[in-house]
Design an enzyme around this catalytic site. Structure first.
Site, PDB file in Angstrom:
ATOM      1  N   LEU A 182       1.862 -19.100   7.575  1.00 37.69           N
ATOM      2  CA  LEU A 182       0.689 -19.271   6.711  1.00 37.69           C
ATOM      3  C   LEU A 182       1.014 -20.176   5.648  1.00 37.69           C
ATOM      4  CD1 LEU A 182      -1.800 -17.913   6.329  1.00 37.69           C
ATOM      5  CD2 LEU A 182      -0.751 -16.677   4.331  1.00 37.69           C
ATOM      6  N   HIS A 187      -6.904 -16.914  10.141  1.00 34.86           N
ATOM      7  CA  HIS A 187      -6.563 -17.765   8.807  1.00 34.86           C
ATOM      8  C   HIS A 187      -6.567 -19.232   9.078  1.00 34.86           C
ATOM      9  CE1 HIS A 187      -5.160 -19.434   4.999  1.00 34.86           C
ATOM     10  NE2 HIS A 187      -5.153 -18.329   4.390  1.00 34.86           N
ATOM     11  N   HIS A 205      -4.391 -13.555  11.643  1.00 33.98           N
ATOM     12  CA  HIS A 205      -3.784 -13.253  10.500  1.00 33.98           C
ATOM     13  C   HIS A 205      -4.099 -11.749   9.990  1.00 33.98           C
ATOM     14  CE1 HIS A 205      -2.987 -13.854   6.133  1.00 33.98           C
ATOM     15  NE2 HIS A 205      -3.910 -13.485   5.821  1.00 33.98           N
ATOM     16  N   ARG A 246     -12.738 -10.420   5.806  1.00 34.54           N
ATOM     17  CA  ARG A 246     -12.076 -10.336   4.548  1.00 34.54           C
ATOM     18  C   ARG A 246     -11.897 -11.876   3.585  1.00 34.54           C
ATOM     19  NH1 ARG A 246      -7.122 -11.226   2.308  1.00 34.54           N
ATOM     20  NH2 ARG A 246      -5.896 -11.545   4.345  1.00 34.54           N
ATOM     21  N   PHE A 273     -10.566 -19.416  -5.236  1.00 35.44           N
ATOM     22  CA  PHE A 273      -9.793 -19.187  -3.655  1.00 35.44           C
ATOM     23  C   PHE A 273     -11.135 -18.912  -2.693  1.00 35.44           C
ATOM     24  CE2 PHE A 273      -6.653 -17.069  -1.407  1.00 35.44           C
ATOM     25  CZ  PHE A 273      -5.416 -17.795  -1.885  1.00 35.44           C
ATOM     26  N   ARG A 328     -13.082 -17.666   5.146  1.00 32.65           N
ATOM     27  CA  ARG A 328     -12.265 -17.916   6.078  1.00 32.65           C
ATOM     28  C   ARG A 328     -12.889 -17.855   7.566  1.00 32.65           C
ATOM     29  NH1 ARG A 328      -6.901 -14.239   4.063  1.00 32.65           N
ATOM     30  NH2 ARG A 328      -6.461 -15.681   2.332  1.00 32.65           N
ATOM     31  N   ALA A 386       0.648  -1.125   0.026  1.00 30.61           N
ATOM     32  CA  ALA A 386      -0.128  -0.010   0.132  1.00 30.61           C
ATOM     33  C   ALA A 386       0.879   1.304  -0.008  1.00 30.61           C
ATOM     34  CB  ALA A 386      -1.123   0.147   1.300  1.00 30.61           C
ATOM     35  N   GLY A 387       1.933   1.328   0.814  1.00 34.21           N
ATOM     36  CA  GLY A 387       2.936   2.563   0.856  1.00 34.21           C
ATOM     37  C   GLY A 387       3.440   2.697  -0.502  1.00 34.21           C
ATOM     38  N   SER A 415      -6.878  -8.769  -0.117  1.00 32.43           N
ATOM     39  CA  SER A 415      -6.055  -7.806   0.819  1.00 32.43           C
ATOM     40  C   SER A 415      -4.970  -7.313  -0.235  1.00 32.43           C
ATOM     41  CB  SER A 415      -5.447  -8.649   1.783  1.00 32.43           C
ATOM     42  OG  SER A 415      -4.551  -9.668   1.321  1.00 32.43           O
ATOM     43  N   LEU A 416      -4.449  -7.959  -1.231  1.00 30.75           N
ATOM     44  CA  LEU A 416      -3.330  -7.499  -2.277  1.00 30.75           C
ATOM     45  C   LEU A 416      -4.401  -6.796  -3.074  1.00 30.75           C
ATOM     46  CD1 LEU A 416      -1.209 -10.510  -2.891  1.00 30.75           C
ATOM     47  CD2 LEU A 416      -0.706  -8.562  -1.537  1.00 30.75           C
ATOM     48  N   GLU A 465      -4.305 -20.114   1.170  1.00 32.14           N
ATOM     49  CA  GLU A 465      -5.606 -20.771   0.727  1.00 32.14           C
ATOM     50  C   GLU A 465      -5.284 -21.402  -0.845  1.00 32.14           C
ATOM     51  OE1 GLU A 465      -9.709 -18.476   0.583  1.00 32.14           O
ATOM     52  OE2 GLU A 465      -8.395 -18.076   2.252  1.00 32.14           O
ATOM     53  N   GLN A 504      -9.498 -11.508  11.950  1.00 35.24           N
ATOM     54  CA  GLN A 504      -9.589 -12.912  10.956  1.00 35.24           C
ATOM     55  C   GLN A 504      -8.488 -13.573  11.213  1.00 35.24           C
ATOM     56  OE1 GLN A 504      -8.654 -13.249   6.559  1.00 35.24           O
ATOM     57  NE2 GLN A 504     -10.766 -13.304   6.512  1.00 35.24           N
TER      58      GLN A 504
END
Length: 596
Positions: free
Chosen positions: A248, A238, A369, A411, A116, A282, A16-17, A416-417, A251, A236
Site C-alpha cells: 500500500l 485501493h 484492499h 469505504r 483524505f 477510492r 477491533a479485537g 476503517s480505523l 492515500e 475495494q
C-alpha cells in the site's frame, strides 16, 4: 479436552479485537485469542489516519462526515449506523490520545489533520482536513497503544492460537475451538459471549495490500454454521499499490498534495472528478487509473501509472488547485517535510522499487484492499441473522470481518480505523453487559469433532492436488474476473473455476505430519476458507445486476436504486448457497448521483 472458561472471548487481536477486549475486560473476565502475536496484526499496516471531524485546522462537523460517508457508500450504507459512527468519532480519537497514542501535532499542540479521499467541506465541496495521523504509521500506533492498555487491564491473551470452529448451543453462542500452534493441541474456549474480529479476506486476490493472515477465517467459520454474510460482492481496490507487489501507498500521499500522472505525462483525475480531483473516493480513483491503463495511457504501455509527490510538483498543482494553508498562505512543502510526514512510504519505495519519491515518481496500480461486506451486525456489534435484524444471543463481530453497514458499496479512506475503534468498543461493552446476566451453555461432548475431522481430511487426502497450485489459480481468476471491472461472462467462468478448485481441494494432502508449528497444515486449512469466501463473493456479484461502489459491471454500468438499493444476505444450507435481501436504512439522505 483442554477447556478454558471466560465470560467474553474475542477472536482476533487487531485494532477491533483489542478495542473489544479492552472494553469487555472492564466488566467481564475476558480472553483474546489470536493466530498472530497481537502487534503483528494487519491493523499495523494502516498508514494514513483515522477520520474524525475535530475541526482542528479548519471548519468541520460530524454531519459533514456523515454525509460524505453516505455518499461514499454509494447510498448502500445504513445511515443510522453511519451517523452513530461519525458522531462517536471525535470522542473515540480523544480517548486514543488519552491512552497515549502519539498523534502528529499542530504548532499549538492539537492533533494534526490532513485531507483524505472523499472527505469534504459540504459547503464548498473541496477537501477538508479530517484524517488524524501519526506520520504514515497510524495503524501501528493504534495497535501498540491498545495492546499496552489491554495488558494494563489484565486481558488474558492466547497468542498463536488459530480458531477453527464456533460452538453454538440452543441458538446461543457457547464458545470456540482453537489449535495451539506451538503444540498442535486443540483447545476449547467456553464463553457466554464471543466477539469475532478476524479481519478481511483480501488474500483471495492475486495483487493485494493485505497480510498473509487475511484469509477470511471468521466469515468462513460462521458460514459453515448456516449464518449469513452480507454484501460480499463489494470489495475495494485501493488506487495506489506499489506496482506488481501491491504494497500500500497511503492515500495520505495524495492528502499531502500528491497527484496521479499517466504515461503521457498528463494529470488525469480532473477528467473523472473535476471538483475533488485526486482525492475522489477510492472506487472512482481506482476505476480512473484502470481506464487510463486500458485505453493505452499506462506508463510505457504497462499496467501502471505514476504517483507524484515531488515537492516541486506538489507546490505547482497546489497553486493550480487553489490549495492553501489553513491561514490562507500559499501551500509550500519541502522534501524534509514530506519525509517527516510519510517516512514509511519513502522507505518502502526506496527499498522495494529503487525509487526515491522526493526526486522520482512512484509506479502504482490498484491493489485489492478491503471488504465492505462481512458478518452482519447492528451498530452495537450484535450479529444479526436475517432481514428482520434478529440478534443471535451472545455473538458479536467488529472490524473488517463485520458488516454494520457503515461502508455500504465503498469505504472512505480513514473510516476503517474509525470503524474498528468505535464498533470494537461497543461490541466489547455489549458483550460484557450480556455476560453479566447470561449463563454458560453446556458444551456438547463432541465440541472438537469438527475441527479434528477438518485436519484429518487434510492429513489423509489423496495427495493428487497441491494446495499452493490451487491457491495460485484462485487468486488469478478472482483478480482477473471478479476485480475492479466485472461482467457476467467473466464472473460465470470464475464461479465455475472456483467450484472446480473447491472439488480439487478435497484431494489436497499435507506432507508435514508433525504437530509443532505445522504451518503447511494451517495454510491448507486457510485456503479452504478462502475458497468458501471466493465462491460467496462471486455468486453475490453475479446476482447483483447493477454497478455500485466497488462493484462495477461493464454489462450493467448504471446504479439501479429501484431494484438494487438493498443488502445482499448469503448463507449456506445443505451445501447450497441461498441469497436473501434486506432493506437499506435511510434516514436523512435520499440517494442521488455521486459527483466529485
Amino acid at each position: 479436552m483442554n477447556i478454558h472458561q471466560f465470560d467474553v472471548v474475542v477472536v482476533g487481536a487487531g485494532g477491533a479485537g483489542l478495542m473489544a477486549g479492552l472494553y469487555a475486560s472492564r466488566g467481564a473476565k475476558t480472553a483474546v485469542i489470536s493466530k498472530l502475536y497481537p502487534t503483528r496484526s494487519h491493523t499495523g499496516a494502516a498508514q494514513g489516519g483515522v477520520a474524525a471531524a475535530l475541526g482542528n485546522l479548519e471548519g468541520d462537523n460530524p454531519d459533514w462526515h456523515t454525509y460524505d460517508t453516505v455518499k461514499g457508500s454509494d447510498y448502500l450504507g445504513d445511515q443510522d449506523a453511519i451517523e452513530f459512527m461519525c458522531h462517536e468519532a471525535p470522542q473515540a480519537v480523544i480517548e486514543l490520545e488519552n491512552y497515549g497514542l502519539p498523534f502528529d501535532r499542530t504548532p499549538d499542540g492539537r492533533i494534526s489533520q490532513r485531507p483524505f479521499g472523499g472527505h469534504t467541506n459540504n459547503e464548498t465541496g473541496k477537501p477538508v482536513r479530517r484524517a488524524c495521523h501519526a506520520a504514515d504509521r497510524t495503524g501501528h500506533m493504534i495497535l501498540q497503544t491498545l495492546y499496552q492498555q489491554c495488558l494494563k487491564n489484565k486481558v488474558n491473551f492466547f497468542d498463536e492460537y488459530q480458531v477453527l470452529d464456533f460452538i453454538i448451543v440452543n441458538g446461543k453462542a457457547a464458545g470456540v475451538v482453537a489449535v495451539e500452534l506451538a503444540t498442535g493441541e486443540l483447545h476449547t474456549f467456553h464463553a457466554k459471549a464471543i466477539i469475532f474480529a478476524t479481519g478481511g479476506h483480501g488474500r483471495i486476490f492475486e495483487v493485494t495490500s493485505n497480510a498473509y493472515a487475511y484469509t477470511g477465517d471468521g466469515a468462513a467459520i460462521l458460514l459453515r454454521h448456516g449464518l449469513p454474510l452480507q454484501d460480499m460482492e463489494f470489495f475495494q481496490f485501493h488506487p495506489t499499490g506499489i506496482y506488481k507487489l501491491g504494497i500500500l501507498i497511503t492515500e495520505g500521499v495524495r492528502g499531502e498534495g500528491g497527484i496521479l500522472i499517466n504515461g503521457k505525462g498528463e494529470r488525469f483525475m480532473p477528467k473523472y472528478a473535476p471538483t475533488i480531483k485526486d482525492l475522489a473516493s477510492r472506487d472512482v480513483v481506482s476505476r480512473a487509473i484502470y481506464t487510463e491503463i486500458r485505453e493505452g495511457r499506462g506508463v510505457n504501455g504497462q499496467n501502471y501509472v505514476y504517483l507524484d509527490v515531488r515537492p516541486e510538483s506538489v507546490i505547482k498543482y497546489a497553486a493550480l488547485d487553489g490549495r492553501t494553508n489553513p491561514d490562507g498562505t500559499p501551500y509550500i512543502v519541502t522534501g524534509e517535510q514530506i519525509l517527516k510526514k510519510l517516512p514509511d512510504i519513502i522507505d518502502f519505495c526506496r527499498v522495494y522499487l529503487g525509487v526515491d519519491p522526493l526526486t522520482q515518481m512512484m509506479p502504482i496500480q490498484p491493489t485489492a484492499h478491503y471488504t465492505m461486506g462481512g458478518i452482519p451486525t447492528n451498530k452495537y456489534g450484535e450479529v444479526v441473522i436475517d432481514d428482520k435484524n434478529t440478534v443471535l444471543p451472545g455473538l458479536y463481530a467488529a472490524g473488517e470481518c463485520a458488516c454494520v453497514s457503515v461502508h455500504g458499496g465503498n469505504r472512505l479512506g480513514c473510516n476503517s480505523l474509525l470503524d474498528i475503534i468505535v464498533f470494537g468498543k461497543h461490541a466489547g461493552l455489549k458483550a460484557a453487559e450480556y455476560a453479566k446476566t447470561a449463563d454458560f451453555e453446556k458444551l456438547p461432548d463432541d465440541a472438537e469433532a469438527g475441527s479434528r475431522s477438518a485436519f484429518e481430511a487434510l492429513r489423509n487426502g489423496s495427495g493428487k492436488e497441491n494446495a499452493f497450485d490451487i491457491g495460485t489459480e484462485m487468486k488469478k481468476v478472482m483478480f482477473d474476473d471478479v476485480g475492479i471491472y466485472r461482467n457476467e461472462k467473466g464472473m460465470a467462468e470464475a464461479l465455475e473455476k472456483v467450484r472446480a478448485l473447491k472439488e480439487r481441494f478435497k484431494g489436497v494432502r499435507v506432507t508435514d505430519t508433525g504437530k509443532i508449528f505445522n504451518t503447511e497444515l494451517l495454510n491448507a486449512w486457510e485456503l479452504g476458507n478462502m475458497l468458501e469466501v471466493a465462491e460467496v463473493i462471486t455468486v453475490s456479484a453475479l446476482n447483483r445486476k447493477e454497478s455500485r461502489g466497488g462493484h462495477s459491471r461493464e454489462d450493467c454500468p448504471n446504479r439501479d436504486d429501484k431494484n438494487w438499493l438493498k443488502h445482499t444476505l448469503v448463507r449456506k444450507q445443505n451445501g447450497e448457497i441461498k441469497i436473501d435481501y434486506k432493506p437499506v436504512t435511510i434516514t436523512k439522505y435520499q440517494p442521488k448521483e455521486r459527483v466529485y
